[in-house]
Write an enzyme that holds these catalytic residues in place. Structure first.
Site, mmCIF file in Angstrom:
data_model
loop_
_atom_site.group_PDB
_atom_site.id
_atom_site.type_symbol
_atom_site.label_atom_id
_atom_site.label_comp_id
_atom_site.label_asym_id
_atom_site.label_seq_id
_atom_site.Cartn_x
_atom_site.Cartn_y
_atom_site.Cartn_z
ATOM 1 N N SER A 176 -4.739 1.140 20.366
ATOM 2 C CA SER A 176 -5.861 0.228 20.105
ATOM 3 C C SER A 176 -5.408 -1.212 19.870
ATOM 4 O O SER A 176 -6.156 -2.144 20.145
ATOM 5 C CB SER A 176 -6.667 0.714 18.896
ATOM 6 N N ASP A 189 -7.775 -4.549 8.774
ATOM 7 C CA ASP A 189 -8.251 -3.327 8.132
ATOM 8 C C ASP A 189 -7.064 -2.478 7.671
ATOM 9 O O ASP A 189 -7.145 -1.252 7.615
ATOM 10 C CB ASP A 189 -9.140 -2.523 9.095
ATOM 11 N N HIS A 220 -5.040 -2.799 12.057
ATOM 12 C CA HIS A 220 -5.246 -3.653 13.223
ATOM 13 C C HIS A 220 -5.001 -5.119 12.871
ATOM 14 O O HIS A 220 -4.950 -5.488 11.706
ATOM 15 C CB HIS A 220 -6.662 -3.437 13.781
#
Lengths: 243, 243
Positions: free
Chosen positions: B11, B191, B194
């Protein structure tokens, strides 16, 4: 292979991957579905674009790629430089509006002959804030007059819209759209010509809308490999079996 | 054809074209020299990456493309998901560290066999802010314990650095680099895992530096078509004659 969208244009395309730029927003939006390929050439007008178009979109070796290599869409975003006035400091970039129309037709013909099924999307030049252009000349400007005017940009925008209608292809009329908002001069433009953050947002949203109308959206495009949400936590590897 | 760099990862790669993201910054930096191709797959670990790698980088038809299709570089940025703890809520993403090392070796071997001259650049997982992970669970987290710890991420980062040394390839040790800055937990992470804006900036700068050390920089790469600054205003079209 993941399908592609090409962004073909001048500096407003070349700079589209700046922070908050419309190109990077497209790449983010389509991060698992499409490759967004940048082909922006600062300062270029349609005359120069035609001189290089076979190098921008080269022929493949015969038998290789072929239709599989066709992009799903190409954005064609020229006119801001063509619209430089012929008697001002950026005259060398000027292209008469009738030639601009012919050149757009030639660019579209080139793309449609190469890739008949590809969606070609025109984008008009943005409006011009002449005061800002005087403060931000690209070349020496002893006259102190803007090298572009909003009125002239409007002629090119109208010509671009007319070409789209003549060819039956979609167009984002940025010149008109942006001027619907009071204060567009500073809300949407950074130097009277190039896009500010909100201007980039508009281009992104308009392009996404036109692509969607042309059948290209997150809902219709296949996702490249299983999404994490579709992977069974109790048996992850089944998601990766090839069908 | 313009050369390519692939960004292959999880991600943190898939989201790299977000506003200010390291992928879009690379695309902007190399806007006239390289295509930056996004191959990020949220949630994936190295085990899953290996299951799909032949679909991420498919074989060309024989005789087509071949070496000309080889990218100049591939960033390989996995480990954040492998490092999920095996007894916490994201256990299904966990890969033991010894398997992580073997998988990285396999990924590098695959790329090097396919494209022997391509620069493969490893990036370690970032450090973890455990407090933030408790506030931002990806899946239901009834235990209330973080699914990742910074200590575990460090084992995977060290393993990644070791693999790079074993293979003689460059590595960005993001886990170590970020922790040099007091307050990295919120300065660099959004977070706890990320990348925040400044974290994206670090990855961009580190990748640009490693590419430069590998011979890939704006100074060394050919520019795609004449720059406006190199076009003679008195005779623009000569710039477009093919040599």
């Amino acid at each position: 292979m993941r399908p592609k969208i090409y962004l073909f244009g001048d500096s407003i395309t070349e700079e589209s991957f700046v922070e908050g730029g419309w190109g990077s927003s497209l790449a983010h939006h389509f991060s698992r579905t499409l490759d967004v390929v940048l082909r922006g050439y600062s300062g270029y007008n349609t005359r120069w674009a035609l001189k290089v178009i076979e190098r921008v979109f080269p022929a493949l070796e015969s038998g290789c790629g072929g239709d599989a290599d066709a992009p799903l869409a190409v954005t064609v975003f020229f006119g801001a430089n063509d619209a430089c006035l012929p008697d001002r400091c950026s005259a060398f970039q000027h292209v008469p509006v009738h030639e601009y129309k012919l050149n757009l037709h030639s660019i579209i013909s080139f793309l449609k002959k190469k890739w008949p099924k590809t969606l070609v999307l025109l984008i008009t030049p943005p409006p011009i804030d002449e005061d800002a252009r005087i403060r931000h000349p690209y070349v020496e400007n002893p006259m102190g007059l803007p090298e572009r005017t909003n009125e002239a940009a409007g002629y090119y925008a109208n010509a671009c819209v007319a070409v789209a209608e003549e060819c039956g292809i979609p167009v984002v009329d940025l010149w008109t759209k942006m001027q619907h908002c009071p204060g567009w001069q500073t809300a949407y433009l950074s130097d009277g010509l190039h896009l500010a953050h909100s201007g980039n947002r508009i281009v992104f949203e308009e392009v996404v809308m036109k692509l969607r109308e042309g059948g290209l959206s997150l809902e219709s495009l296949p996702v490249d490999l299983p999404l994490i949400a579709d992977i069974d936590p109790n048996d992850p590897l089944t998601a990766f079996q090839e069908s």
